[in-house]
Enzyme design. Structure first.
Site, short mmCIF file in Angstrom:
data_model
loop_
_atom_site.label_atom_id
_atom_site.label_comp_id
_atom_site.label_asym_id
_atom_site.label_seq_id
_atom_site.Cartn_x
_atom_site.Cartn_y
_atom_site.Cartn_z
N ASP A 1 0.87 -1.17 0.00
CA ASP A 1 0.00 0.00 0.00
C ASP A 1 0.91 1.22 0.00
O ASP A 1 1.71 1.40 0.91
CB ASP A 1 -0.85 -0.05 1.28
CG ASP A 1 -1.87 1.07 1.33
OD1 ASP A 1 -1.81 1.96 0.46
OD2 ASP A 1 -2.71 1.06 2.24
N ASP B 1 -3.08 2.60 -5.92
CA ASP B 1 -1.96 2.62 -4.98
C ASP B 1 -1.82 1.34 -4.16
O ASP B 1 -0.99 1.27 -3.27
CB ASP B 1 -2.08 3.82 -4.05
CG ASP B 1 -3.39 3.82 -3.29
OD1 ASP B 1 -4.29 3.06 -3.66
OD2 ASP B 1 -3.51 4.60 -2.33
N GLU B 2 -2.65 0.35 -4.43
CA GLU B 2 -2.54 -0.89 -3.67
C GLU B 2 -2.37 -2.06 -4.61
O GLU B 2 -2.89 -2.05 -5.73
CB GLU B 2 -3.81 -1.11 -2.82
CG GLU B 2 -3.94 -0.14 -1.69
CD GLU B 2 -5.17 -0.44 -0.84
OE1 GLU B 2 -5.54 -1.62 -0.72
OE2 GLU B 2 -5.75 0.52 -0.32
#
Lengths: 76, 412
Positions: free
Chosen positions: B9, B105-106
């Site tokens: 993350d 973003d993960e």
């Protein structure tokens, strides 16, 4: 201290690699890059930015030269 | 041997990238916010200083300013974020080809096959974090575990720039004391339902009778019980271009409220053009059109209807969307946002029953393809419907390319 982009003369190889040859400093003087010691992706924490980082020897000094999407700056 | 799954993350992703490019902001409370003028004025991301002041993602910028008077609000630069997301992906790709994105973003990585090469999951996580820090200048937190659910839990536990390891031996000690709301897919309402029955931690959930959970939450109860017990065999999917598209949709919050059918028509046409162009690009046609409408009171609803024949023409999609709208909205309140979606997709070349009395669509299809070509070569605004010029402030956006960040579901 503000980030200043500079003009760079570079050689573009047929395989896409880029080798900077000389830089034009903000006062207009041109400095030759004697040797490129290392090339890698890196972030510039001092000036703010990210790109390909060339560790260059210029006049006996080692400096970081960054290419951030085609714009060049020196990390100082 | 069990699997070795990583969840990475990128911490405060948008805000971190902005701070990287503007070192003078690093020691200040920073948030990335949408365009207030265009009424997209909510907080998209914030850094830790802003978070400490109580700024929350999703709240209005003026609310955030009240909590945190010195807050510096910077506009988002999605092109830059996508570039960083791609570069991070390139780093992950050096360790495994099993990469499943979860938003921009993960990401989940299955490194089971790479531990012989790079060392165990923890070493790989450390290496990835170091490279994110050195090469991209942003930090990530990593969770290492034997399934996707716990890997995600792990990456949320220590932030920023840290690794959390959850194994089959220690998950009862680490995961079970956490509040039940931390578990993926336990949202606000599920959490309430569980807490009423004294299920406050993930451990409580895991020890609860599965059949009672099923009565309470349906199939979800079973799924969540399995999650809590670390029974999650879901594979890390190679995601990206090859993921199967189920529907194509676009929506927008308009710069001013829509007050009549004419306004709605303009927006619907912009959205329908984008949906149609995306369908054509993927070689798909839709058989069903759905609209979603949200009024200024934030009341929203969705309606859908079947088309007579599959289509990727903006005219057909827009007129169906307008029919649906006219039949379902009575203008009690002005409208704040609107969405158009094509679903029930079939490949464009598939056979279908033609209508005896319908005119040939080939010409129209060629026309729309030509528009695609013109736009590709000369830009989106080089060719437009005449009606778009009636209110350029309202229609001056390009849903196809302006926003390319789509939310994704865990259960694809």
């Amino acid at each position: 201290m503000s980030k200043e982009f500079i003009a760079v003369t570079a050689e573009h190889g047929p395989d896409g690699h880029i080798r900077p040859l000389s830089i034009k400093w903000t006062n207009g003087r041109v400095y030759n890059i004697d040797r490129v010691l290392d090339v890698r992706q890196a972030a510039s924490l001092k000036n703010g930015g990210q790109g390909t980082r060339y560790t260059c020897r210029i006049c006996g000094k080692e400096v970081y030269l960054f290419c951030d999407e085609g714009k060049w700056f020196i990390d100082r | 041997m069990g699997r070795s799954i990583l969840h990475v993350d990128l911490n405060n992703f948008y805000a971190s990238v902005e701070c990287l490019y503007r070192p003078e902001l690093r020691e200040k409370a920073v948030a990335v916010g949408g365009d207030v003028e265009a009424r997209h004025g909510i907080i998209l991301a914030k850094n830790y200083l802003a978070k400490a002041a109580g700024v929350k993602t999703g709240e209005a910028i003026w609310q955030a300013r009240q909590k945190c008077p010195g807050l510096i609000c910077v506009p988002p630069d999605f092109r830059k974020y996508l570039r960083f997301s791609r570069m991070a992906r390139a780093i992950y790709a050096e360790y495994t080809d099993l990469i499943e994105s979860f938003g921009i973003d993960e990401v989940w990585l299955d490194v089971t096959g790479s531990v012989q090469l790079f060392g165990d999951g923890e070493l790989i996580a450390e290496d990835i974090r170091r490279r994110l820090r050195e090469e991209l200048g942003i930090t990530g937190s990593a969770g290492v575990s034997f399934n996707k659910i716990f890997a995600k839990l792990g990456s949320d536990m220590k932030k920023p720039d840290a690794t959390t390891i959850i194994t089959e031996d220690n998950f009862k000690k680490i995961v079970w004391p956490l509040p039940v709301g931390e578990l993926l897919y336990v949202g606000r309402s599920t959490q309430q339902k569980l807490e009423i029955r004294a299920i406050n931690t993930i451990g409580d959930l895991a020890k609860h009778d599965i059949s009672k959970l099923r009565l309470l939450l349906g199939v979800w109860g079973e799924t969540l019980w399995h999650f809590a017990n670390g029974i999650d065999e879901a594979p890390v999917r190679k995601s990206g271009e090859d993921s199967i598209i189920k529907s194509v949709g676009n929506s927008t919050t308009t710069p001013r409220d829509l007050v009549n059918n004419e306004d709605v028509k303009l927006i619907v046409y912009v959205l329908a053009e984008s949906v149609a162009a995306r369908l054509r690009r993927h070689g798909l046609k839709c058989k069903t059109v759905a609209i979603s409408v949200r009024s200024t009171e934030l009341f929203s609803f969705e309606r859908q209807g079947k088309l007579l024949a599959p289509t990727y023409l903006s005219d057909h999609i827009a007129s169906k969307a307008m029919d649906l709208f006219a039949a379902n909205y009575r203008w009690d309140k002005p409208i704040r946002s609107i969405g158009v979606r094509g679903s029930d997709l079939v490949t464009a070349e598939s056979h279908f029953q033609i209508d005896l009395f319908e005119t040939d669509k080939t010409e129209k299809e060629i026309l729309e393809r030509t528009v695609d070509d013109i736009r590709r070569r000369f830009g989106y605004y080089s060719i437009q419907r005449c009606s778009m010029l009636q209110d350029q402030k309202l229609t001056g956006f390009n849903p196809k390319d302006d926003h390319i960040i789509h939310p994704v579901s865990f259960f694809k």
